[in-house]
Write a protein that holds these residues in place. Structure first.
Motif, PDB file in Angstrom:
ATOM      1  N   HIS A 165     -71.231  -8.339  14.287  1.00 24.11           N
ATOM      2  CA  HIS A 165     -72.144  -7.397  14.927  1.00 24.11           C
ATOM      3  C   HIS A 165     -72.837  -6.494  13.910  1.00 24.11           C
ATOM      4  O   HIS A 165     -73.956  -6.048  14.137  1.00 24.11           O
ATOM      5  N   ARG A 166     -72.142  -6.217  12.821  1.00 19.57           N
ATOM      6  CA  ARG A 166     -72.741  -5.449  11.724  1.00 19.57           C
ATOM      7  C   ARG A 166     -72.488  -6.195  10.433  1.00 19.57           C
ATOM      8  O   ARG A 166     -71.397  -6.729  10.221  1.00 19.57           O
ATOM      9  N   ASP A 167     -73.488  -6.248   9.580  1.00 21.76           N
ATOM     10  CA  ASP A 167     -73.352  -6.954   8.309  1.00 21.76           C
ATOM     11  C   ASP A 167     -72.883  -5.959   7.248  1.00 21.76           C
ATOM     12  O   ASP A 167     -73.671  -5.165   6.729  1.00 21.76           O
ATOM     13  N   ILE A 168     -71.605  -6.017   6.927  1.00 20.07           N
ATOM     14  CA  ILE A 168     -71.012  -5.091   5.962  1.00 20.07           C
ATOM     15  C   ILE A 168     -70.556  -5.892   4.743  1.00 20.07           C
ATOM     16  O   ILE A 168     -69.551  -6.609   4.800  1.00 20.07           O
ATOM     17  N   PRO A 169     -71.277  -5.815   3.618  1.00 23.97           N
ATOM     18  CA  PRO A 169     -70.935  -6.616   2.442  1.00 23.97           C
ATOM     19  C   PRO A 169     -69.496  -6.432   1.967  1.00 23.97           C
ATOM     20  O   PRO A 169     -68.882  -7.372   1.444  1.00 23.97           O
ATOM     21  N   GLU A 170     -68.950  -5.233   2.169  1.00 25.66           N
ATOM     22  CA  GLU A 170     -67.590  -4.971   1.706  1.00 25.66           C
ATOM     23  C   GLU A 170     -66.550  -5.847   2.409  1.00 25.66           C
ATOM     24  O   GLU A 170     -65.427  -6.005   1.915  1.00 25.66           O
ATOM     25  N   THR A 171     -66.917  -6.405   3.554  1.00 21.61           N
ATOM     26  CA  THR A 171     -65.965  -7.246   4.287  1.00 21.61           C
ATOM     27  C   THR A 171     -66.157  -8.738   4.007  1.00 21.61           C
ATOM     28  O   THR A 171     -65.462  -9.563   4.607  1.00 21.61           O
ATOM     29  N   ASP A 172     -67.074  -9.090   3.117  1.00 21.94           N
ATOM     30  CA  ASP A 172     -67.286 -10.496   2.783  1.00 21.94           C
ATOM     31  C   ASP A 172     -65.974 -11.133   2.333  1.00 21.94           C
ATOM     32  O   ASP A 172     -65.244 -10.570   1.511  1.00 21.94           O
ATOM     33  N   GLY A 173     -65.696 -12.309   2.874  1.00 17.00           N
ATOM     34  CA  GLY A 173     -64.492 -13.031   2.483  1.00 17.00           C
ATOM     35  C   GLY A 173     -63.248 -12.622   3.241  1.00 17.00           C
ATOM     36  O   GLY A 173     -62.161 -13.150   2.972  1.00 17.00           O
ATOM     37  N   SER A 174     -63.376 -11.702   4.195  1.00 21.63           N
ATOM     38  CA  SER A 174     -62.198 -11.223   4.918  1.00 21.63           C
ATOM     39  C   SER A 174     -62.181 -11.682   6.369  1.00 21.63           C
ATOM     40  O   SER A 174     -61.524 -11.072   7.207  1.00 21.63           O
ATOM     41  N   GLY A 175     -62.898 -12.747   6.668  1.00 25.04           N
ATOM     42  CA  GLY A 175     -62.958 -13.242   8.038  1.00 25.04           C
ATOM     43  C   GLY A 175     -61.604 -13.719   8.547  1.00 25.04           C
ATOM     44  O   GLY A 175     -60.714 -14.077   7.767  1.00 25.04           O
ATOM     45  N   ILE A 176     -61.448 -13.730   9.856  1.00 26.33           N
ATOM     46  CA  ILE A 176     -60.185 -14.099  10.487  1.00 26.33           C
ATOM     47  C   ILE A 176     -60.224 -15.561  10.913  1.00 26.33           C
ATOM     48  O   ILE A 176     -61.192 -16.029  11.500  1.00 26.33           O
ATOM     49  N   GLY A 177     -59.149 -16.294  10.617  1.00 23.54           N
ATOM     50  CA  GLY A 177     -59.025 -17.678  11.059  1.00 23.54           C
ATOM     51  C   GLY A 177     -58.971 -17.772  12.571  1.00 23.54           C
ATOM     52  O   GLY A 177     -58.526 -16.833  13.251  1.00 23.54           O
ATOM     53  N   LEU A 178     -59.395 -18.903  13.122  1.00 22.00           N
ATOM     54  CA  LEU A 178     -59.604 -19.015  14.559  1.00 22.00           C
ATOM     55  C   LEU A 178     -58.338 -18.778  15.380  1.00 22.00           C
ATOM     56  O   LEU A 178     -58.370 -18.029  16.358  1.00 22.00           O
ATOM     57  N   LEU A 179     -57.236 -19.408  15.031  1.00 22.54           N
ATOM     58  CA  LEU A 179     -56.037 -19.249  15.847  1.00 22.54           C
ATOM     59  C   LEU A 179     -55.545 -17.805  15.844  1.00 22.54           C
ATOM     60  O   LEU A 179     -55.132 -17.279  16.883  1.00 22.54           O
ATOM     61  N   SER A 180     -55.600 -17.159  14.694  1.00 21.61           N
ATOM     62  CA  SER A 180     -55.226 -15.740  14.642  1.00 21.61           C
ATOM     63  C   SER A 180     -56.189 -14.901  15.459  1.00 21.61           C
ATOM     64  O   SER A 180     -55.787 -13.960  16.149  1.00 21.61           O
ATOM     65  N   LEU A 181     -57.465 -15.245  15.376  1.00 21.99           N
ATOM     66  CA  LEU A 181     -58.478 -14.481  16.117  1.00 21.99           C
ATOM     67  C   LEU A 181     -58.279 -14.623  17.624  1.00 21.99           C
ATOM     68  O   LEU A 181     -58.381 -13.628  18.360  1.00 21.99           O
ATOM     69  N   ILE A 182     -58.011 -15.836  18.092  1.00 21.93           N
ATOM     70  CA  ILE A 182     -57.786 -16.033  19.533  1.00 21.93           C
ATOM     71  C   ILE A 182     -56.644 -15.145  20.006  1.00 21.93           C
ATOM     72  O   ILE A 182     -56.741 -14.466  21.039  1.00 21.93           O
ATOM     73  N   ALA A 183     -55.536 -15.144  19.256  1.00 24.50           N
ATOM     74  CA  ALA A 183     -54.375 -14.347  19.655  1.00 24.50           C
ATOM     75  C   ALA A 183     -54.714 -12.857  19.706  1.00 24.50           C
ATOM     76  O   ALA A 183     -54.337 -12.149  20.652  1.00 24.50           O
ATOM     77  N   GLN A 184     -55.457 -12.381  18.704  1.00 25.06           N
ATOM     78  CA  GLN A 184     -55.806 -10.965  18.657  1.00 25.06           C
ATOM     79  C   GLN A 184     -56.803 -10.589  19.753  1.00 25.06           C
ATOM     80  O   GLN A 184     -56.692  -9.531  20.381  1.00 25.06           O
ATOM     81  N   VAL A 185     -57.778 -11.452  19.981  1.00 22.16           N
ATOM     82  CA  VAL A 185     -58.775 -11.179  21.012  1.00 22.16           C
ATOM     83  C   VAL A 185     -58.128 -11.237  22.393  1.00 22.16           C
ATOM     84  O   VAL A 185     -58.453 -10.429  23.281  1.00 22.16           O
ATOM     85  N   ARG A 186     -57.199 -12.141  22.569  1.00 19.47           N
ATOM     86  CA  ARG A 186     -56.527 -12.260  23.866  1.00 19.47           C
ATOM     87  C   ARG A 186     -55.774 -10.973  24.210  1.00 19.47           C
ATOM     88  O   ARG A 186     -55.698 -10.586  25.386  1.00 19.47           O
ATOM     89  N   GLU A 187     -55.232 -10.313  23.193  1.00 14.11           N
ATOM     90  CA  GLU A 187     -54.524  -9.055  23.441  1.00 14.11           C
ATOM     91  C   GLU A 187     -55.479  -7.873  23.554  1.00 14.11           C
ATOM     92  O   GLU A 187     -55.113  -6.828  24.086  1.00 14.11           O
ATOM     93  N   ALA A 188     -56.707  -8.045  23.045  1.00 16.35           N
ATOM     94  CA  ALA A 188     -57.659  -6.933  23.025  1.00 16.35           C
ATOM     95  C   ALA A 188     -58.508  -6.839  24.286  1.00 16.35           C
ATOM     96  O   ALA A 188     -58.934  -5.743  24.666  1.00 16.35           O
ATOM     97  N   VAL A 189     -58.788  -7.975  24.931  1.00 17.50           N
ATOM     98  CA  VAL A 189     -59.687  -7.982  26.086  1.00 17.50           C
ATOM     99  C   VAL A 189     -59.108  -8.823  27.203  1.00 17.50           C
ATOM    100  O   VAL A 189     -58.205  -9.646  26.993  1.00 17.50           O
ATOM    101  N   SER A 190     -59.661  -8.639  28.393  1.00 15.94           N
ATOM    102  CA  SER A 190     -59.203  -9.411  29.554  1.00 15.94           C
ATOM    103  C   SER A 190     -60.207 -10.469  29.982  1.00 15.94           C
ATOM    104  O   SER A 190     -59.937 -11.250  30.895  1.00 15.94           O
ATOM    105  N   ILE A 191     -61.389 -10.503  29.335  1.00 15.70           N
ATOM    106  CA  ILE A 191     -62.387 -11.507  29.693  1.00 15.70           C
ATOM    107  C   ILE A 191     -62.048 -12.846  29.029  1.00 15.70           C
ATOM    108  O   ILE A 191     -61.324 -12.891  28.035  1.00 15.70           O
ATOM    109  N   PRO A 192     -62.553 -13.947  29.562  1.00 17.55           N
ATOM    110  CA  PRO A 192     -62.260 -15.276  29.015  1.00 17.55           C
ATOM    111  C   PRO A 192     -62.775 -15.449  27.590  1.00 17.55           C
ATOM    112  O   PRO A 192     -63.733 -14.797  27.167  1.00 17.55           O
ATOM    113  N   ILE A 193     -62.134 -16.374  26.890  1.00 19.92           N
ATOM    114  CA  ILE A 193     -62.444 -16.636  25.480  1.00 19.92           C
ATOM    115  C   ILE A 193     -62.942 -18.067  25.315  1.00 19.92           C
ATOM    116  O   ILE A 193     -62.332 -19.014  25.808  1.00 19.92           O
TER     117      ILE A 193
END
Length: 357
Positions: A183-211
């Motif tokens: 949503h925001r392009d922050i150069p300082e976070t380059d290379g720190s992206g989250i792998g998909l399986l970890s992201l699904i688990a974290q998003v599932r705990e963060a929101v109630s809408i479908p993924i």
């Protein structure tokens, strides 16, 4: 996912919207007809160009489909940094006998005009990339019967998608090909992206809408994996890039499994925003120096990329691809959906029997 949305497509397979001429109506129609959800990519098109593709797609299939829209980008680029990068690319322009593009060619991608078209000519699903639309925008699309999705690369971004009233979130892992939907392009976070399986688990705990899970998915077993992890559907891009109906350049399709291109990297070289592509000469030589300046760098390099494609030189093209690119299969899109569905069913049966995916 809410039954109203899943009822639109019988298989939990979504064809990712790939801008730049890849997600053509023929591709989306073939996916829809096979039971998946096909998508058109409105990015880099005019509102009328998007409308014409919607009309063409409707002439090819009566099944539900989606349209993806880029969010307008804030002005944060350093003009001096863009000028320095342009100077660095002079040699490329000379080599390809092309002029560099105008970095100030526009930054909203015709967003408001596209919304007018989508409100006046409603489509079943609209997804957003590079940010989250306002609650007002989401509400106007809901009023015309459109389901709304938006990409997120972190749990916080997923929360923003939910707050906007969207019907689902596209959780995009760092493995994904093409542009990261941050949503925001922050150069300082380059290379720190989250792998998909970890992201699904974290998003599932963060929101109630479908993924909807996206990132590096190439096989039905992987679809089974993300569904088991909590996703309601899987979005595949690179897997469909090599299909017969894909509008990708033939060199791009061939490069996916060409032994010359052995890995991918996230780079700003072609657009000024992090995007995953096959490592070629242009990416190696210019990636380390490209500034955070989207869409300025996209406009600047556009003529170079087109000239490289015209010259048949894959080393100068933006070869967007996810980490699973070497698993690409050159099949008709409808047949690929059928194969994926078969692999998914086999994987689910294996899981039910206590086996491995």
């Amino acid at each position: 996912m809410s039954s109203a949305l899943t009822d639109l497509f019988p298989l939990p397979i979504v064809q990712a919207p790939m801008a730049g001429g890849v997600s053509v109506p023929q591709l989306a129609a073939a996916v829809c007809e096979a039971g998946g959800l096909g998508f058109l990519a409105a990015g880099y098109k005019t509102a009328d160009g998007m409308y014409q593709e919607i009309k063409q797609l409707r002439s090819l299939t009566g099944r539900p489909f989606g349209v993806n829209v880029f969010m307008p980008q804030p002005e944060y680029a350093d003009p001096a940094a863009v000028d320095v990068y342009a100077h660095q690319l002079v040699g490329e322009a000379t080599w390809y006998e092309a002029e560099l593009g105008d970095p100030d060619s526009g930054r909203d991608d015709g967003f408001e005009a596209k919304l007018v078209v989508l409100r006046d000519n409603p489509v079943p699903v609209v997804s957003f990339h590079f940010g989250v639309p306002s609650r007002e925008v989401v509400d106007t699309l809901h009023r015309v019967g459109t389901f709304v999705l938006a990409a997120a690369t972190t749990p916080d971004e997923a929360r923003a998608v939910e707050r906007a009233g969207a019907d689902g979130v596209i959780a995009q892992g760092v493995e994904a090909g093409g542009h990261q939907g941050t949503h925001r392009d922050i150069p300082e976070t380059d290379g720190s992206g989250i792998g998909l399986l970890s992201l699904i688990a974290q998003v599932r705990e963060a929101v109630s809408i479908p993924i909807v899970a996206a990132g590096g998915i190439m096989r039905g077993g992987q679809i089974a994996g993300v569904l088991a992890a909590g996703a309601s559907a899987a979005q595949l891009g690179t897997a469909f890039l090599a299909t017969h109906e894909s509008g990708a350049n033939a060199l791009h399709k061939q490069a996916l499994t060409n032994p010359l291109f052995v890995r991918t990297e996230l780079t700003r070289a072609f657009s000024g925003r992090p995007a995953r592509g096959l490592v070629n000469r242009f990416l190696r030589e210019h990636g380390p120096y490209a500034p955070a300046a989207y869409p300025e760098i996209h406009h600047l390099t556009s003529p170079l990329r087109k000239a490289a494609a015209k010259a048949g030189d894959a080393q100068g093209m933006a070869l967007w691809a996810g980490q699973g690119h070497r698993m690409a299969r050159e099949l008709p899109a409808g047949q690929l959906v059928e194969v994926l569905a078969g692999e998914l069913a086999a994987a689910r049966a294996s899981l039910a029997g206590g086996g491995a995916l």
